[in-house]
Design an enzyme around this catalytic site. Structure first.
Site, PDB file in Angstrom:
ATOM      1  N   CYS A  84      18.019  27.683 107.456  1.00 11.41           N
ATOM      2  CA  CYS A  84      19.484  27.562 107.537  1.00 11.41           C
ATOM      3  C   CYS A  84      20.158  28.901 107.784  1.00 11.41           C
ATOM      4  CB  CYS A  84      20.016  26.925 106.268  1.00 11.41           C
ATOM      5  SG  CYS A  84      19.129  25.419 105.850  1.00 11.41           S
ATOM      6  N   HIS A 334      27.318  21.358 108.304  1.00  5.91           N
ATOM      7  CA  HIS A 334      26.204  22.315 108.300  1.00  5.91           C
ATOM      8  C   HIS A 334      25.173  21.977 109.370  1.00  5.91           C
ATOM      9  CE1 HIS A 334      23.194  25.071 107.007  1.00  5.91           C
ATOM     10  NE2 HIS A 334      22.628  24.359 106.053  1.00  5.91           N
TER      11      HIS A 334
END
Ligand SMILES: CC(=O)SCCNC(=O)CCNC(=O)[C@H](O)C(C)(C)COP(=O)(O)OP(=O)(O)OC[C@H]1O[C@@H](n2cnc3c(N)ncnc32)[C@H](O)[C@@H]1OP(=O)(O)O
Length: 388
Positions: A84, A334
């Site tokens: 991420c 996200h």
């Protein structure tokens, strides 16, 4: 050493776009970034691109040159993968290469396509960012890993689900004005507490969603910005990176984020500022507990006090240090590979006074972006400042 200006930023809407490829998303984000910057594509000397799971989501590797092509740029291109934190790492390398004089103009960003996998498929794909031998084969998922961190935090410092619900309420409130956010909807503490459990003690509103999206930045040297009279008042003045053991069982504390602390310490020193100078921050709130651990690791809250910061109003839009004025990963969304670059875009606009939430931070001169990989086994922090 040369300063690094953020000349242009571009984001696609974050959310459900399962029919769009990541090259299509990145092309849109870069188009906006080039228009905003006034920099011609022909001046770009290198492309730094973050993506986590293109092989799994769309059977596409070797994405560096592909994304340069999608952006209409002819320049050497490299893909960065750090779960991420993929595009945060891309930004860090790009900053260092401009600083050392290698490049004057670079294109940086990232994209991720996730929702085409569905929740079960995306959960399985995301899990490869954890330790496969020790965690994933035993059933570890990311909501599960962060739930363990929340349990450890509650045991050590107290606090509970209602405190975390206040983090979610704050970030949903902040996203109300963000037209690119996945959820431009307010929620109440009661709604958050009543939502389905994802992995106890975390519920639906403690979790970031699955998102498709892309982010792009045009970065230039200070000299290029001056020579070309660019309207680029914000500079990246500090960069840092930290790391930690992959498997949670190898960590000394589950309720700490040493990789974020290491990255923050380096970035603060690099910029010549400290935490007390930070006027606003975008931190990696993939789960509400992650925001708590991040602000403590970055010295924006004392250890053990991050849990009450949103509830007490210290991190709300008009608080001492507003956190995640964009809506954060929680409400903005996200799309993993795009997130780090998108945080830099949000901080740039907040500092430049061009963000819908800039009114809350009118006198701000210093901002911070924190991007975390996996269970924060990797992290980057960047400090941004308004130049005179
Ligand atoms: C270091 C890191 O960054 S690790 C983090 C990596 N990312 C993740 O782990 C993603 C975590 N999130 C998820 O896995 C999923 O969003 C879940 C499990 C929380 C929810 O998935 P599902 O239960 O399948 O939800 P589903 O997609 O069916 O949506 C159901 C409803 O909830 C909403 N919803 C889904 N997720 C969220 C969310 N996170 N926040 C708010 N609302 C949500 C949907 O919009 C939908 O609303 P609707 O009924 O009004 O249309």
């Amino acid at each position: 050493m040369s300063g690094v200006r953020v000349a242009g930023t571009g984001l696609t809407p974050f959310g459900n776009a399962p029919e769009r490829t990541s090259r299509d998303l990145f092309a849109e984000a870069t188009q906006t970034a080039f228009e905003e910057s006034g920099v011609p594509r022909a001046d770009v000397e290198a492309v730094f691109y973050g993506n986590f799971m293109g092989e799994l989501a769309e059977h596409q590797g070797h994405q560096g040159p592909l994304m340069a092509e999608a952006a209409g740029v002819q320049a050497p291109a490299t893909r960065y993968e750090s779960a991420c934190a993929s595009s945060g790492m891309a930004v860090r390398d790009a900053v260092m290469r401009v600083r050392n004089g290698e490049h004057d103009v670079v294109l940086v960003g990232g994209a991720e396509r996730m929702t085409n996998l569905g929740t079960a498929g995306a959960t399985e794909a995301l899990a490869i960012a954890a330790d496969d031998l020790w965690e994933v084969r035993a059933g570890m998922t990311f909501p599960g890993a962060y739930a363990l961190m929340a349990q450890a935090y509650f045991e050590e410092f107290g606090g509970g689900r209602e405190d975390l619900a206040n983090v979610a309420v704050k970030n949903h409130d902040n996203a109300l004005t963000n037209e690119k956010a996945q959820y431009q909807t307010a929620i109440s503490v009661e709604e958050a507490l009543d939502a389905p459990t994802v992995s106890s003690p975390l519920g639906l509103y403690d979790s970031c969603p699955l998102s498709d999206g892309a982010a792009a930045l045009v970065l230039t040297s200070e000299e290029y910005a001056d020579e070309h009279d660019l309207d680029a008042p914000v500079a990246i003045t500090g960069t840092g990176q930290g790391g930690d053991r992959m498997a949670l069982h190898d960590r000394e504390h589950l309720a700490r984020s040493p990789a974020a602390r290491e990255a923050g310490t380096e970035a603060y020193a690099d910029a010549g500022v400290d935490a007390s100078d930070v006027d606003l921050a975008e931190v990696h709130d993939c789960f509400t507990i992650a925001e708590v651990l991040a602000i403590e690791a970055l010295d924006l809250a004392q250890i053990g006090e991050g849990i009450s910061a949103a509830r007490d109003g210290r991190t709300t839009a008009d608080g001492d240090v507003p956190i995640n004025l964009s809506g954060g990963l929680k409400a903005k969304g996200h799309p993993v590979g795009a997130t780090g670059a998108s945080q830099i875009a949000e901080v740039t606009k907040l500092l430049a006074g061009t963000h819908p939430n800039s009114e809350h931070v009118a006198d701000a001169t210093t901002g911070l972006a924190h991007n975390a990989g996996g269970t924060v086994a990797s992290a980057t922090v960047h400090v941004l400042e308004v130049m005179e």
